[in-house]
Design a protein around this motif. Structure first.
Motif, PDB file in Angstrom:
ATOM      1  N   ARG A 148       0.883  -1.185   0.107  1.00  0.00           N
ATOM      2  CA  ARG A 148       0.024  -0.010  -0.084  1.00  0.00           C
ATOM      3  C   ARG A 148       0.955   1.102  -0.232  1.00  0.00           C
ATOM      4  O   ARG A 148       0.389   2.344  -0.829  1.00  0.00           O
ATOM      5  N   SER A 149       2.010   1.349   0.741  1.00  0.00           N
ATOM      6  CA  SER A 149       2.959   2.500   0.702  1.00  0.00           C
ATOM      7  C   SER A 149       3.438   2.495  -0.593  1.00  0.00           C
ATOM      8  O   SER A 149       3.376   3.761  -1.138  1.00  0.00           O
ATOM      9  N   VAL A 150       3.918   1.548  -1.344  1.00  0.00           N
ATOM     10  CA  VAL A 150       4.454   1.522  -2.729  1.00  0.00           C
ATOM     11  C   VAL A 150       3.466   2.311  -3.627  1.00  0.00           C
ATOM     12  O   VAL A 150       3.497   3.121  -4.412  1.00  0.00           O
ATOM     13  N   LEU A 151       2.267   1.606  -3.545  1.00  0.00           N
ATOM     14  CA  LEU A 151       0.831   1.980  -4.673  1.00  0.00           C
ATOM     15  C   LEU A 151       0.710   3.422  -4.213  1.00  0.00           C
ATOM     16  O   LEU A 151       0.250   4.337  -5.195  1.00  0.00           O
ATOM     17  N   GLU A 152       0.580   3.830  -2.839  1.00  0.00           N
ATOM     18  CA  GLU A 152       0.289   5.354  -2.541  1.00  0.00           C
ATOM     19  C   GLU A 152       0.971   6.108  -2.948  1.00  0.00           C
ATOM     20  O   GLU A 152       0.995   7.370  -3.468  1.00  0.00           O
ATOM     21  N   GLY A 153       2.527   5.923  -2.966  1.00  0.00           N
ATOM     22  CA  GLY A 153       3.642   6.724  -3.523  1.00  0.00           C
ATOM     23  C   GLY A 153       3.473   6.873  -5.159  1.00  0.00           C
ATOM     24  O   GLY A 153       3.788   8.005  -5.407  1.00  0.00           O
ATOM     25  N   VAL A 154       3.073   5.856  -5.644  1.00  0.00           N
ATOM     26  CA  VAL A 154       2.727   5.994  -7.117  1.00  0.00           C
ATOM     27  C   VAL A 154       1.696   6.794  -7.367  1.00  0.00           C
ATOM     28  O   VAL A 154       1.750   7.753  -8.199  1.00  0.00           O
TER      29      VAL A 154
END
Length: 206
Positions: A148-154
């Protein structure tokens, strides 16, 4: 007709909030963009915060819906990645939500929306953790937070840099990171340009 008017107001509000932020947006701008009277807007949404509440509820409903996929654990993870990256290209809702989250004055509005959607968000977290359990992860909770952190960063980067952001390259890198088969078809761009240096657009487009 009533539902159409309500949707027109919400679409207009999203555009105005995304462009100007919550505090600088005015009800007059929203009614002008929607082509409706102030009285009609007030009938559905008595205040500006009511509009934001509705938009944030819809945004979080969309976030929670990423689990609505079927298939093997790898197929589901690939579909989740593609769903989030595809939604990231529609930056209006993302930009509005981000502006509310990072601004201390409006962060409570987002926190309240999360509280209203607590059951759905818990189901999302648990569903992702179950998915990583099925994939044999040693720490499914950590994997859920990381994904979720990676996708929210995207989402954040794509909202800031828009067409400069290399969505297709990021997608393929995520597939590699999780050991997923190379995607058979592009998500947004069949021939993505090489990854360049991203810069926010300056006044005048320079």
């Amino acid at each position: 007709m009533r539902e159409q008017s309500r949707e027109k107001i919400l679409v207009a509000a999203l555009e105005v909030f995304a462009a100007k932020g919550y505090h600088d947006a005015t009800v007059s701008e929203i009614t002008a963009k929607a082509g409706v009277s102030r009285g009609l807007l007030n009938y559905y949404f008595p205040g500006k915060q009511n509009l934001v509440d509705e938009l944030l509820d819809r945004y979080l409903d969309g976030v929670a819906a990423i689990l609505d996929v079927s298939g093997s654990p790898d197929e589901r993870l690939a579909a989740i990645i593609d769903g989030v990256l595809g939604a990231a290209t529609m930056a209006g809702a993302q930009r509005m939500a981000l502006s509310l989250v990072v601004n201390p004055a409006t962060h409570p509005l987002f926190a309240a929306a999360e509280a209203r959607k607590e059951d759905k968000l818990l189901a999302l977290e648990d569903g992702l953790r179950e998915l990583f359990t099925e994939r044999g992860a040693k720490d499914p909770a950590l994997e859920e937070v990381l994904l979720r952190s990676v996708l929210e960063g995207v989402i954040f980067k794509s909202a800031v840099y828009a067409d400069q952001y290399p969505i297709e390259h990021i997608r393929r890198r995520l597939y590699q990171m999780y050991g997923l088969p190379t995607p058979k078809s592009p998500l947004v761009d069949a021939s993505p340009a090489p990854v360049g240096r991203m810069r926010a657009l300056r006044p005048g487009g320079a």
